[in-house]
Each structure stands twice: as C-alpha cells, then as structure tokens.
Enzyme design. Structure first.
Site, short mmCIF file in Angstrom:
data_model
loop_
_atom_site.label_atom_id
_atom_site.label_comp_id
_atom_site.label_asym_id
_atom_site.label_seq_id
_atom_site.Cartn_x
_atom_site.Cartn_y
_atom_site.Cartn_z
N LYS B 57 78.52 -52.16 -10.20
CA LYS B 57 78.78 -51.04 -11.10
C LYS B 57 80.29 -50.88 -11.27
CE LYS B 57 77.21 -46.19 -11.70
NZ LYS B 57 76.46 -45.06 -11.06
N SER B 132 72.88 -43.01 -14.03
CA SER B 132 74.06 -43.57 -14.65
C SER B 132 74.26 -45.07 -14.40
CB SER B 132 75.29 -42.83 -14.13
OG SER B 132 75.45 -43.04 -12.74
N SER B 156 71.01 -41.36 -9.87
CA SER B 156 71.58 -42.39 -10.73
C SER B 156 71.21 -43.83 -10.40
CB SER B 156 73.10 -42.29 -10.75
OG SER B 156 73.50 -41.25 -11.60
#
Lengths: 472, 470
Positions: B57, B132, B156
C-alpha cells in the site's frame, strides 16, 4: 494605595542529554545548521516518537528537587498549532499529567531564604530555530526535538529581586545537577513572565503575559517597564485598560508590545499523544534517582556560612559545582576552611582564568593543596613560601610532594623558630646547664637539632639569635 | 482455500508471470500508484516469503521510492527511510512489485478517492474494490500476487477483503510496527495483510511481527507462532458468539433483498459451524451503545487525523506552494492539495478537539470507545471469538460510491461494527463466505487482544467448513 506587583514565571530550559527527547539525533550545540536532524525532527510522514529515558530520569530528578508530586504513569500530550518552526504541526509536551506538580523549593535570598511554590514542571520538545532575513526565512532543525523542561511557578513573587533570585538559583541547580548547562548565551533558557498589580481590595489584578524573554537582565527590564506601565494606567484611572493579553519585549524601545489579547488566544487542542503508551513509573527507580541527587547549592551555602566563610567567598565557591566540590574535598582532607577558601577563590581561580581550564583538570588537586596548606598550618612554611612552592608546581610541572621536599626556601618565621628552639632547649636541660658552665661548643649542638627538625631549612642567622636568647 | 505461499514451486515462473500480467492488471483495475521495475530473483532466504511477489500500500515509506498515500500533498514525496514492514519484507527476500492505491491517506472506504483514480473490483470492474486498501486488495483478489500489505483504521483491510473474496487480517494492535506507515489515526491504525487463505495470512504475519524500538506501541510476540498454531489446530473445540442486534432480521425495517441474502448466508454458515462442532450463540448488546460506533469512530479518527496531518504544509517536504507570507504558503498548500473529503474530516477533527467542545465530543467518544471495548472483553472471557457478517451487501457500483462517512441509518451498525476491532486493538480477520449476485461476501471473526493464534486457528477452521459446505 500601595502597589504590589505579583509575578509568575514559566522557565524553559534546554536539557543536557546525548540524544534528543523523542529521536536518536544528537542533542549538541552546533555552529552548522541542520547537521543533527533525524526524520523524526523533520516531522516526515510516518515517523514515531521514542521517549528518551535519560531525559525522563532528569525530569524526575528536577521534579524531586522541587518537591513535586510525581505521577504513577508517564504521559505525553500533543499541543497543536501551525508554525514553520514546528515541523509536525504539534509539539509533544505534558499537559494533563506533568512529571511534577504542587512543588515548593527554598531558594537563597540575600543572607536568608525564600520559599517558592511550583505549579508544575513538565518535559517537552523544543521547536526548530528560525532566522528571518530580509527576503527569506531560514529554518535550522538542529534545535527541533531538543529536550526542554518547563518549570511553572505559582504567582508568588512580589518584587523583581525575588524573581531574579529564584531564576538565578534554579539555573545554578540545573548546572550543579548536570540536568542542563543552562547557558543563556546559547539561548538555553527562555522565560515567559506574568505580571499583575493588586486590586484595591488586595486581590490579584489582571495578569499580563510577556513571552519569550531570553536573559535574566531582560527579565529585569521587562518587569521594570511592565510594572511601570500597569501602575501608570492605574494612576491615570485606566485600570480597565490592563487587559489579559500576551505581550513581547522590544529591546530597542525598552517597552512591551501587544502580541494578542486573550480573545485571540490560540486553542492548542491538547490531547493525549497516541504513539506513546502510558508508561508506569517504577517507584524504586524514582527512589534511586532521588538518592542520586547531589547536595544542592543552598545546603552548601548554609554549610559554608557555618564554617564562617565570607559571603563574597561563598558566592565564588558556589559559582560552579566543580569549585564547590574542590573546596569540600579540601575540607575533608583536613584543610582549615577559611584558608582553603581564600586560596581557592583568589589564587587558584586566578590561575584558572589565565589558562581557561577547568578546576577538575587543574594541576594542583585538593590532595596537593591539602599537603601544602598543612605545612603552612604547622608553621613549617609561611604563606608566602607556600605560594612560591605552588607557583613552582605550576611552572616546573612537578608534583607537589617533590616541590615541598626540594623546596630550598629558608624558614625565617621567627615565631615558629622561637617555639622550636624553646622546645629543644627545654628538652635538653643538662646540655643547657653544661653550656652555661662554660662548654660553649655545645651551642652547635642546639643549632644542629634545629636544623635536624627543619631539614636544614631554618634561617641560620635567625636561629643563632634565638638560641643565644634562650641560652643567656 | 489451501495455502498459496506453500505451493509456489517455480519462483522464476511466478515472477515472470506477475510482471507479464502487471500492465494488463493495472489497465483493468488501476491498483497501482507506482509500478516497480522487475528484478532478478534474489538469493534464497530461509523465509517462506523469499522471492515471493507482493504489493505494498502506498502509505508505507520506502526509501528512494515514491510514497504518496494517494494524496496530491505527497505526489512527489520520496522518503529518506524505510518503514519497518518494508524493511522486514526486504530482509525476508520478498519482491515488491508496486505501491498500491488507497483512499487518500486511508480516509475512505471505497478506493475511489486516490489521486491516481478509482480502483476496480476484479469480480466486476463496474464495482468498487472497497477501501481504503483498495489496490492491495485488488492485486491479491485478481491473482496477481499471493499477498499484499494494507492498513486498517476502521475496516480498511477487512472490508475490501470481503468485497473481493479474499482474506484480510489485522493483528492485535502493536504486534506489527507502524514505523514508517503514514498515519491516519494513530490509536486506531493497524498494519493489515491480504492473502487468499488464513494460513497464508499467518505466514505473512509471522514474518512481519515483532517488537520494534522505533514504535513504542509494539510488544514482544516472540512466543507467538501463527503458522504453527493454524497448522496444528484441527481438533480444538471452539465457542463463538454473534451480536443479535446486528444480525437478526427483526432489527431492520425495509430489509433489502441483497441484505437479506447476506444474513441468510451468514445463518447458513453458522449452521454448518454448529454441525461441525463449533458452538455458536447469540448475545445481546445494548443497541444504543452499538449505534454509537460510527460517531465514536468519526470523532476519534478525525481528531487524530487532523493532528497527524498537520505536518503537511509544504515546508520541510512536499511540493512548496507560493505565498507572500509563511502562513499564506501553508494555507495555499493545504487548500490546493487536499481533497474536499479530507478537508471535511479535518473540520470535524478540529471541531471536536476545540477546548469548548472537547469534553462533549472527543472525551465522550473515548468513554464510549472504552465501554464498547469492555463489553466485548466481557464476552471474550466466555467465548473464543465474535463472528459477524462484514457488511450489509456486496460491493457497490462505482457511481454509487460516495465518501462513506459513517452514517447513522438502519444499516450503520452492520456496516461499521468492524471498527470495534480497532477500538480495542483486537485481532480481527475477514474470510470469504460465498457469493451474493455473483459477488463475493465475507464474514469477520474477532478475538481478544494477544489471542491472534486462537483467532487465526478458529478462522482457519471456519474457512475449512465453508469450503466443504457452502
């Protein structure tokens, strides 16, 4: 009506430590900008603080010296505001649970003392340093993250002298304990000053804060002009115009200038720093820290007063811990207090000044001085001769023992020789008798004894005169 | 699903395949902010992750590699240091194929707000992957890589995992270091892991966990062996609970078809669990208390976020904006570069922290957080874990995805309960549990802090049951 000013102080002092309070960067003063900086000090994304245990130890030490209550857990808060010298956009400080609260400390005030109530003392980080040039501003992150102790007094001072006496003493305590160098030239001490003038009924008046005063002499000036300003307003019937506000000191005009009123006060939105877990403070550790606190300057002063030292000498001895320690060691080694004190404050410190060295590295250490002064004390040598030996040690770079042994100075101390001869004469009644009966060659027997006692250093002419006096 | 990590036989072939497919993957799903250059195989290490490809990420700091958090504020930011997670994966010999898209700074649940565009769901590219950690999730769900790293502040990792039919695991708070992870809300932020099986999640977590002197919230987990416990957990007797207020139909007026199917699926799973020797019981928790989950989350996360992101001023890093005064320069930077959704959260965060509001909002939110955590801990004394559906429905269409700021409607509790895992720092894992309308859905298992071994073993058992029965 009599005007009584009431003064409270917030004293920020940069702490001495190897690394910064929340980062591994070195905590060292450097002439070169941005040389002691880690990503943490720059507030780069994703950095996390790590608490420096040594800084916590020193904070607990200072809190203990101030007789503060120490909490069971260590806790930090964020103080949020935007300013270019604050890279993270918040300062890590201690707001809701400082390392010390409700303290009191006794400080020397003239020949007596003054008790000062402490609101709290807390550990926090310093901001970066900014320099504003004509067309641009520069940021030096060396100072960002340097450990700061903020000491907040209750509004307890009623004169400038009291305030300065307190500040001077705290500075000395920081230096004696090694918590901080408290070097004002390096900007290691910064103060915020709160001043009010009492109401007619005697209650506290509206307080005005003057921020960021960097030296004690400026604090004196700030207090003078701020007290004067407030009194003038009151005298002119304008007490209402004293507002709760923040001002700053302008050196050029020697006056304080408004920065913002209470209405515009910044809301710092304090909340607990989530990246530092609450850490239990081990009471045994606190005890250990408290046991390691050295004798403080006030206690030393009281001891020196009892020894009968002059206040001038005391002041000089307490200028630095190493000097005071040097003196104390001399006393332990049997030196006479006043003699040692006067030697240190005049002769030794004068020599140090010449060479810009520390007393700890000085050639003549307490054991050497003690040897020398014991000779003076037992009248083996005079003060003047001692000084000559002392100078030889420094100049010829030889050991004190050697210098004393090889000292060829004659003993011309009449009183000393007199008592020496007297004791020899008294110890040899039969020889005296024989001499008086005509065995005049026995005169040399007495001279020989004196020379034996003084390792041949007795002034021969004087010695003969004194012996003649006793043998008549 | 059996382990992918234990069944990679030809690493060179896998590496070639991944880099052959990655451009096509990017075109289809837009998972990456930065694609990294293909590297030759490294010297094999003892780690099971040695020479295994993964996606990271883009909120993990990588030295010398662009790290944007999918935000314009950091569009050219190259960190001078590594996050601990990246460092550990490098040490294990894993191969990072790229930095993945997230909702700006992890603030969002859709994967549609990153500065490089929307991430698409590999099962249906007209739908969101969820957020997310959208890009990391899509990279694993599409089969591009066997594992990916996300971060989880509310759900997330665990929510997108459900939407994309994979495993999403968030260990106990502090088990994996957050050093170098760009923060959203520090007290809620967790490192999270995407894999295609529970065993793989255990293997990756084993490689990442450990006390880190750079993160004071980490703890010593050297006695915890996740892979081993998952592999040796077959015969244990487990006892689970679910919260009646969240899954029983009578709590909802006007239940939609999609939602009904989610509940039916969940009930079917529970039945299979019971049949296979796992005891499952419903417990009742005050609905008013549960209803506070979204607002507590909003309050605390926005407050911490507004402070955490105060460093983004364009002064010591990031693209410098113009301005005649320093204040103006900072204001311009933040006004221009943050998206409106983020600014809204900053306004909320600032509001709840203001001294006149703090007690009423922020401090109360902390109190309710504590009450909720204590309530769950009470049940964790009696039960091994909490089992619940991950959401009320399948992944939504991209055009329907808004910034899902926690709403307080009928579905709010069901949609947001996974934040409980963040409130308490509980180990929490999402596993796939079938499909509705051809789209994957997931269920979530959460256990008590430090009981990651139990939670993963349990999840592995349920995973097995689902594969056999559903």
């Amino acid at each position: 009506m009599e005007y009584v000013p009431t003064i409270g102080i917030e004293m920020h002092c940069e702490m001495k430590s190897n690394s910064k309070v929340f980062s591994p960067a070195a905590n060292t003063y450097s002439k070169h900008s941005n040389t002691h900086v880690s990503p943490i000090d720059m507030g780069l994304p994703g950095v996390l603080p790590t608490v420096n245990k040594e800084c916590v130890r020193k904070s607990i030490m200072m809190a203990s010296i101030l007789h503060c209550e120490i909490p069971e857990v260590l806790c930090f808060d964020r103080k949020n505001y935007y300013y270019p010298d604050l890279p993270k956009g918040f300062q890590i400080t201690q707001s809701h649970m400082p390392i010390g609260i409700h303290g009191e400390i006794e400080v020397p005030y003239g020949e007596s003392t003054l008790k000062v109530k402490i609101h709290d003392i807390h550990l926090e980080e310093d901001s970066a340093k900014m320099e504003h040039l004509e067309r641009e501003s520069l940021i030096n992150y060396n100072r960002a993250g340097v450990p700061l102790l903020e000491l907040v007094t209750e509004p307890v001072f009623h004169s400038i002298d009291e305030t300065i006496a307190f500040l001077e003493y705290i500075r000395r305590v920081y230096q004696f304990t090694g918590i901080s160098d408290a070097d004002m030239k390096k900007g290691q001490i910064r103060c915020d000053v709160n001043v009010s003038i009492n109401e007619e009924d005697g209650s506290l008046g509206t307080k005005v804060e003057v921020k960021n005063v960097n030296s004690f002499s400026n604090i004196e000036k700030v207090l003078e002009c701020e007290i004067k300003r407030q009194i003038q307003l009151i005298d002119n019937g304008k007490r209402d115009e004293i507002e709760q506000e923040t001002r700053r000191y302008d050196e050029a005009t020697n006056s304080t200038i408004r920065m913002r009123s209470k209405v515009d006060a910044i809301d710092y939105k304090y909340f607990v720093e989530p990246n530092i877990p609450k850490i239990k403070i081990d009471p045994d550790w606190v005890k250990e820290i408290q046991d390691s606190i050295i004798e403080l300057p006030l206690s030393r002063r009281n001891r020196y007063q009892a020894l009968g030292l002059t206040s001038e000498d005391i002041k000089i001895l307490l200028r630095e811990r190493t000097i005071s320690d040097y003196f104390d060691e001399c006393i332990t080694l049997g030196c006479e207090a006043k003699m040692a004190s006067s030697w240190i404050t005049s002769i030794i410190l004068a020599n140090l000044k010449d060479e810009e060295s520390s007393i700890e590295d000085f050639k003549v250490q307490p054991k050497d001085l003690a040897k020398l002064l014991s000779k003076v004390l037992d009248k083996t040598i005079s003060n003047k001769q001692a000084k000559e030996i002392f100078d030889r040690v420094l100049k010829e770079d030889i050991l004190m023992e050697k210098a004393i042994e090889t000292s060829d100075v004659q003993i011309s101390d009449e009183a000393y020789l007199d008592s020496l001869v007297k004791s020899i004469v008294e110890a040899h009644p039969s020889e005296v008798e024989a001499y008086k009966n005509g065995r005049t060659n026995l005169f040399n027997f007495f001279v020989g004894n004196v020379m034996k006692e003084t390792k041949g250093k007795a002034n021969p002419v004087l010695t003969k005169e004194i012996i003649e006096k006793y043998l008549q | 699903m059996k382990s992918v990590l234990l069944n990679i036989h030809d690493k060179q072939k896998e590496l070639d395949r991944t880099f052959d497919e990655i451009q096509e993957h990017q075109k289809n799903y837009n998972s990456f902010v930065t694609l990294l250059e293909k590297v030759p195989l490294k010297e094999e290490t003892s780690s099971l992750l040695s020479n295994v490809c993964y996606a990271l990420k883009d909120n993990y700091s990588t030295k010398g590699i662009l790290t944007t958090a999918s935000s314009n504020t950091l569009r050219d930011y190259i960190p001078p240091f590594n996050s601990t997670v990246y460092e550990k994966l490098e040490a294990a010999g894993a191969i990072c194929v790229g930095k993945t898209v997230l909702d700006e700074f992890g603030m969002g649940g859709t994967g549609t707000t990153g500065h490089t565009g929307v991430v698409r769901n590999p099962f249906d590219t007209s739908r969101i992957a969820g957020g997310s950690s959208a890009g990391s999730c899509a990279a694993v769900a599409s089969g591009l890589v066997p594992f990916a790293i996300g971060s989880d502040t509310g759900d997330s990792v665990r929510k997108p995992a459900a939407y994309c039919g994979i495993v999403g695991y968030k260990p106990t708070y502090g088990m994996i270091s957050r050093w170098g992870m760009l923060p959203f809300a520090s007290s809620l932020d967790h490192v999270g892991i995407f894999t295609r099986s529970v065993l793989d999640a255990a293997i990756v977590a084993d490689a990442l966990k450990g006390k880190d002197e750079k993160d004071m919230t980490t703890w010593d987990s050297s006695s915890i062996h996740l892979q081993e416990s998952v592999e040796n957990s077959k015969d244990q007797k487990y006892k689970l609970f679910y919260i009646k207020e969240i899954v029983e139909e009578e709590n909802y007026s006007n239940i939609k078809e999609n939602h009904r199917q989610v509940i039916e699926n969940f009930n079917a799973v529970l039945e299979h669990c019971q049949k296979n020797g796992i005891l499952v019981e419903g417990v009742s928790i005050d609905k008013d208390l549960l209803a506070k989950i979204p607002s507590v989350y909003t309050c605390i996360s926005c407050a911490e976020a507004t402070s955490n992101m105060s460093n983004l001023t364009g002064i010591s890093f990031g693209p410098r904006e113009n301005g005649s005064k320093i204040d103006e320069l900072m204001t311009n930077f933040r006004t221009k570069n943050f998206s409106p959704l983020i600014k809204r959260r900053f306004v909320i965060g600032s509001y709840v922290l203001q001294s006149e509001n703090q007690e009423k909002y922020f401090v109360n939110a902390q109190r309710v957080r504590r009450l909720l955590v204590e309530e769950l801990k009470k049940y964790f004394q009696e039960y091994d874990g909490l089992i619940l559906p991950c959401s009320s429905s399948i992944a939504s269409k991209i055009e329907d995805a808004k910034d899902m700021m926690k709403k307080s409607d009928d579905l709010a509790i069901l949609e947001n309960h996974m934040a409980l895992g963040n409130f308490g720092g509980f180990p929490s894992i999402t596993i796939p549990c079938g499909k509705v309308d051809g789209m994957p859905i997931g269920l979530n298992i959460t256990g008590n802090v430090y009981e990651d071994e139990k939670v993963l073993s349990l999840a592995s058992r349920v995973e097995e049951i689902i594969e056999e029965e559903v």
